[in-house]
Design an enzyme around this catalytic site. Structure first.
Site, PDB file in Angstrom:
ATOM      1  N   HIS A   4      -9.008  39.750  28.414  1.00 60.24           N
ATOM      2  CA  HIS A   4      -8.424  38.439  28.111  1.00 60.24           C
ATOM      3  C   HIS A   4      -8.139  37.604  29.356  1.00 60.24           C
ATOM      4  CE1 HIS A   4      -4.645  41.097  28.047  1.00 60.24           C
ATOM      5  NE2 HIS A   4      -4.515  40.336  29.121  1.00 60.24           N
TER       6      HIS A   4
ATOM      7  N   ASP B 121      -7.567  49.751  40.285  1.00 55.53           N
ATOM      8  CA  ASP B 121      -6.914  48.441  40.214  1.00 55.53           C
ATOM      9  C   ASP B 121      -6.696  47.911  41.621  1.00 55.53           C
ATOM     10  OD1 ASP B 121      -5.640  46.164  39.207  1.00 55.53           O
ATOM     11  OD2 ASP B 121      -4.437  47.298  37.780  1.00 55.53           O
TER      12      ASP B 121
END
Length: 334
Positions: free
Chosen positions: A238, A191
């Site tokens: 998303h 990340d």
């Protein structure tokens, strides 16, 4: 949802944000934690929280009416739901989720503008300039994942799998829980750099610090580390447009060993595009907070996986608290 037989149901729905705002205020001010320790009257709690006593009394009355506090004479205390879920000392605390909802609420009030323009109205939800907002976001994601990850880790058979890649893993909740369920496995959380301290701290708290590491990068622009048996993509698609989704899925598939497993955990719409309700509303949340995010139907995600060479794509027998679903499949040998 029940039929609207009279305007009362619609007006109740229209004004439901009043209760949400009262809950948000309680979480932002941390009204609940001290009242879980001991009952307090308004002057004492107002002094503790540095609040106006008259205004605080009004908020406490609303929270009592909502069943989150109880009142005995002049003293207020936390009701059982607040003790379980809004006390910062509770392992099941969701106060950071509530605080995150409060921070994005202003953009929801401008939804008509977003629909007219097609442009987001807030900062990207994973790129807050305010460290407090960033912390609330990551701890909110940890709180939500902490309720789901142990269930999924126990249900998913990863026997013989040695290396697990948590793509866009944030606080690394899934990486640690999958390691706990599979003693022979190690994991990497991939990340942005700002997530490193949270992921490593989470691993330390769960006792997986020697098996969970962190690799910093942007999964759309940077290469992913390679040589993994499992790739886990939880609640990241998303935030991207279809091309971005295809990119991250293809990159994750490419770094798996032959026969590796690729999992996608998402709020998926039905292929009929008429629900579930939470997934439909969450898509609007992505419109408001991200440049390209949206909701995706299960069939669309299945197609993206198959385009990336993932075979035997199937849906896991699992539905999350807000209707999330998991699709998974096998990466074919080169």
């Amino acid at each position: 949802m029940d039929a609207y037989d009279d305007p009362g149901r619609l007006l109740e729905l229209s004004g439901s944000y009043w209760q949400a705002c009262a809950l948000h205020a309680g979480a932002m001010l941390d009204v609940f934690s001290p009242l879980c320790r001991a009952p307090m009257d308004v002057p004492a709690l107002a002094a503790h929280l540095c609040c106006d006593a008259r205004a605080l009394a009004m908020l406490l009355t609303a929270l009592v009416a909502m069943g989150l506090l109880v009142r005995d004479g002049d003293a207020y205390a936390a009701a059982p739901p607040a003790r379980a879920f809004l006390d910062k000392g509770s392992p099941r605390c969701v106060a950071h989720v509530v605080r995150h909802h409060h921070r994005i609420m202003a953009s929801w009030a401008r939804l008509p503008e977003a629909v007219r323009t097609g442009r987001p109205l807030g900062e990207h939800m994973t790129d807050y300039g305010d460290p407090g907002a960033r912390e609330d976001f990551l701890l909110a994601m940890d709180g939500i994942a902490s309720a789901i990850a142990p269930v999924l880790a126990a249900r998913v058979d990863l026997s013989g799998r040695r290396r697990f890649l948590d793509v866009g893993g944030g606080p690394g909740t899934y990486a640690s829980h999958f390691c706990l369920a599979n003693p022979g496995m190690t994991a990497t959380v991939y990340d942005l750099p700002a997530s490193r301290e949270y992921a490593l701290a989470k691993a330390a708290r769960l006792g997986t610090a020697d098996r969970v590491d962190f690799s910093a990068g942007d999964y759309l622009r940077d290469p992913l580390p390679s040589g993994y048996d499992v790739a886990w993509l939880s609640q990241i698609l998303h935030a991207e447009d279809p091309d971005g989704c295809r990119t991250v899925i293809a990159k994750a598939a490419a770094v798996l060993n032959p026969g590796g497993l690729l999992f996608v955990h998402e709020f998926m719409l039905d292929d009929t595009l008429d629900g579930p309700l939470f997934a439909a509303l969450f898509a609007l949340n992505m419109l408001l907070g991200t440049p390209h995010g949206q909701g995706y139907a299960e069939g669309a995600i299945r197609g993206m996986l198959e385009e990336a060479g993932v075979r035997e794509v199937r849906r896991l027998d699992f539905t999350g608290p807000n209707g999330s679903r998991v699709l998974w499949g096998v990466v074919s040998a080169a």
